[in-house]
Design a protein around this motif. Sequence first.
Motif, PDB file in Angstrom:
ATOM      1  N   ALA A   1       1.116   5.355  -7.883  1.00  0.00           N
ATOM      2  CA  ALA A   1      -0.139   4.634  -7.680  1.00  0.00           C
ATOM      3  C   ALA A   1      -0.320   4.375  -6.194  1.00  0.00           C
ATOM      4  CB  ALA A   1      -0.129   3.312  -8.445  1.00  0.00           C
ATOM      5  N   GLN A   2      -1.560   4.066  -5.813  1.00  0.00           N
ATOM      6  CA  GLN A   2      -1.850   3.783  -4.409  1.00  0.00           C
ATOM      7  C   GLN A   2      -1.497   2.354  -4.014  1.00  0.00           C
ATOM      8  OE1 GLN A   2      -6.014   5.055  -4.728  1.00  0.00           O
ATOM      9  NE2 GLN A   2      -5.580   6.701  -3.263  1.00  0.00           N
ATOM     10  N   LYS A   3      -1.154   1.536  -4.991  1.00  0.00           N
ATOM     11  CA  LYS A   3      -0.814   0.143  -4.694  1.00  0.00           C
ATOM     12  C   LYS A   3       0.247  -0.336  -5.676  1.00  0.00           C
ATOM     13  CE  LYS A   3      -4.009  -2.450  -3.042  1.00  0.00           C
ATOM     14  NZ  LYS A   3      -5.180  -3.355  -2.807  1.00  0.00           N
ATOM     15  N   ALA A   4       1.108  -1.239  -5.209  1.00  0.00           N
ATOM     16  CA  ALA A   4       2.133  -1.844  -6.071  1.00  0.00           C
ATOM     17  C   ALA A   4       2.307  -3.298  -5.691  1.00  0.00           C
ATOM     18  CB  ALA A   4       3.460  -1.102  -5.924  1.00  0.00           C
ATOM     19  N   ARG A   5       2.560  -4.135  -6.700  1.00  0.00           N
ATOM     20  CA  ARG A   5       2.926  -5.532  -6.467  1.00  0.00           C
ATOM     21  C   ARG A   5       4.260  -5.759  -7.147  1.00  0.00           C
ATOM     22  NH1 ARG A   5      -1.276  -8.499  -8.648  1.00  0.00           N
ATOM     23  NH2 ARG A   5      -2.446  -8.183  -6.710  1.00  0.00           N
ATOM     24  N   LEU A   6       5.239  -6.271  -6.394  1.00  0.00           N
ATOM     25  CA  LEU A   6       6.592  -6.383  -6.926  1.00  0.00           C
ATOM     26  C   LEU A   6       7.365  -7.451  -6.171  1.00  0.00           C
ATOM     27  CD1 LEU A   6       8.511  -3.182  -5.680  1.00  0.00           C
ATOM     28  CD2 LEU A   6       6.372  -3.983  -4.748  1.00  0.00           C
ATOM     29  N   SER A   7       8.572  -7.696  -6.640  1.00  0.00           N
ATOM     30  CA  SER A   7       9.425  -8.698  -6.003  1.00  0.00           C
ATOM     31  C   SER A   7       9.943  -8.191  -4.667  1.00  0.00           C
ATOM     32  CB  SER A   7      10.605  -9.031  -6.917  1.00  0.00           C
ATOM     33  OG  SER A   7      11.565  -9.810  -6.223  1.00  0.00           O
ATOM     34  N   GLY A   8       9.896  -9.054  -3.665  1.00  0.00           N
ATOM     35  CA  GLY A   8      10.474  -8.705  -2.379  1.00  0.00           C
ATOM     36  C   GLY A   8      11.971  -8.473  -2.437  1.00  0.00           C
ATOM     37  N   ASP A   9      12.633  -9.013  -3.472  1.00  0.00           N
ATOM     38  CA  ASP A   9      14.069  -8.782  -3.639  1.00  0.00           C
ATOM     39  C   ASP A   9      14.381  -7.320  -3.931  1.00  0.00           C
ATOM     40  OD1 ASP A   9      14.715 -11.458  -3.243  1.00  0.00           O
ATOM     41  OD2 ASP A   9      14.618 -11.945  -5.383  1.00  0.00           O
TER      42      ASP A   9
ATOM     43  N   ARG B   1       0.872  -1.179   0.000  1.00  0.00           N
ATOM     44  CA  ARG B   1       0.000   0.000   0.000  1.00  0.00           C
ATOM     45  C   ARG B   1       0.911   1.232   0.000  1.00  0.00           C
ATOM     46  NH1 ARG B   1      -2.184  -0.739   4.453  1.00  0.00           N
ATOM     47  NH2 ARG B   1      -1.297   0.931   5.724  1.00  0.00           N
ATOM     48  N   VAL B   2       0.943   1.919  -1.108  1.00  0.00           N
ATOM     49  CA  VAL B   2       1.918   2.986  -1.304  1.00  0.00           C
ATOM     50  C   VAL B   2       1.453   4.267  -0.611  1.00  0.00           C
ATOM     51  CG1 VAL B   2       3.174   4.361  -3.015  1.00  0.00           C
ATOM     52  CG2 VAL B   2       2.593   1.964  -3.507  1.00  0.00           C
ATOM     53  N   ASP B   3       2.369   4.900   0.094  1.00  0.00           N
ATOM     54  CA  ASP B   3       2.112   6.212   0.701  1.00  0.00           C
ATOM     55  C   ASP B   3       2.642   7.339  -0.174  1.00  0.00           C
ATOM     56  OD1 ASP B   3       1.026   4.987   2.984  1.00  0.00           O
ATOM     57  OD2 ASP B   3       2.992   4.885   3.962  1.00  0.00           O
ATOM     58  N   TYR B   4       3.897   7.190  -0.595  1.00  0.00           N
ATOM     59  CA  TYR B   4       4.569   8.275  -1.305  1.00  0.00           C
ATOM     60  C   TYR B   4       5.448   7.732  -2.424  1.00  0.00           C
ATOM     61  CZ  TYR B   4       3.349  11.055   2.826  1.00  0.00           C
ATOM     62  OH  TYR B   4       2.667  11.678   3.842  1.00  0.00           O
ATOM     63  N   SER B   5       5.625   8.564  -3.437  1.00  0.00           N
ATOM     64  CA  SER B   5       6.646   8.369  -4.457  1.00  0.00           C
ATOM     65  C   SER B   5       7.410   9.691  -4.578  1.00  0.00           C
ATOM     66  CB  SER B   5       6.003   7.955  -5.789  1.00  0.00           C
ATOM     67  OG  SER B   5       6.996   7.642  -6.750  1.00  0.00           O
ATOM     68  N   THR B   6       8.104   9.890  -5.678  1.00  0.00           N
ATOM     69  CA  THR B   6       8.888  11.112  -5.847  1.00  0.00           C
ATOM     70  C   THR B   6       9.142  11.326  -7.331  1.00  0.00           C
ATOM     71  OG1 THR B   6      10.944  12.240  -5.198  1.00  0.00           O
ATOM     72  CG2 THR B   6      11.069   9.874  -5.552  1.00  0.00           C
ATOM     73  N   VAL B   7       9.668  12.499  -7.683  1.00  0.00           N
ATOM     74  CA  VAL B   7       9.978  12.809  -9.076  1.00  0.00           C
ATOM     75  C   VAL B   7      11.486  13.031  -9.192  1.00  0.00           C
ATOM     76  CG1 VAL B   7       9.533  14.282 -11.067  1.00  0.00           C
ATOM     77  CG2 VAL B   7       7.743  13.920  -9.364  1.00  0.00           C
TER      78      VAL B   7
END
Length: 328
Positions: free
Chosen positions: A101-109, A35-41
């Motif tokens: 985005a408000q959500k991401a699915r990705l590799s734990g690595d 559950r994403v809180d923040y990103s950046t540019v």
Amino acid sequence: MTFRALVATRENEALSTKVTDFDDADLMPGDVTVRVDYSTVNYKDAGALSGRIDVVKQFPLIPGIDLAGTVEASSHPGIAVGDKVVANSWGLSQTHHGGYAQKARLSGDWLVKIPAPFSTKDVMAIGTAGYTAMLCVLALEHGGITPDRGDIIVTGANGGVGSIAIALLSGLGYRVAASTGRLEEADYLRDLGAADIIDRRTLSEPGKPIAGERWAGAVDSVGSHTLANVLAQTRYRGVVTACGLAQGLDLPATVLPFILRNVTLAGIDSVNAPQDVRIEAWSRLARDLDLNKLARTTTVVGLADVPDIARRVLAGQIRGRTVVDVNA
């Protein structure tokens, strides 16, 4: 279920972006859902969104090379529900949905647990730019550059890498010279710890292959003639770290600094850095970065503001770091 995301599409070679609802079912494979809180540019994000840099390799895609948030689901060893995590680069925004985005699915690595005392907002105020700055500091230290060796020059000083590099280096006791094209920002750079302010025009034009010795080391995010001039003015056994190409990807230099002064040019790659290096970098950031200085570098925007911020980044109109609140 759906969530809000900034999605990039391409039609007739023209790239466009739109904030829209995105379906969970369309997320890419991965063993951790965040559950994403923040990103950046970052500069790379700006280049990707404009199409100036060929970053996005498939469409539609959610850009954003950084994200920070809370784990919602995980089958990855060592990553548990509730963990606060950060991801920088890897395939994000290139071949895998990224942080806008408000959500991401990705590799734990690809994930690093956020070290105390950082919040998810703090680590995106740092982002790939600040993590790269820390990699540069580690390379300077690896090359034996200590504060008593002399000044460190930071080029592109008003940018994300430059701002965090100045804060880090000054906090570690180095005397820092900041090279900038925006001399009106001198007070900002001095607040971060810069001792000298240098007009970038003194470095950005073609120069001599070897010149007077000025710097013990450098953090360069500019490339081209600027990097060549920095090399030409680096002291004997100095170390120059190269991590960007804001002026250009060429290097119009000679071998003289390397064979006459034993200068080291250290390339810095933040995209594919191994996990142990990332953990060390984030651990050092948690130890060495002044959170008050970090706050002075940071502006917060919403998802819909990202395309405009990207244009301003490429125009050199943004100072410091821009955090994206994906829930705003």
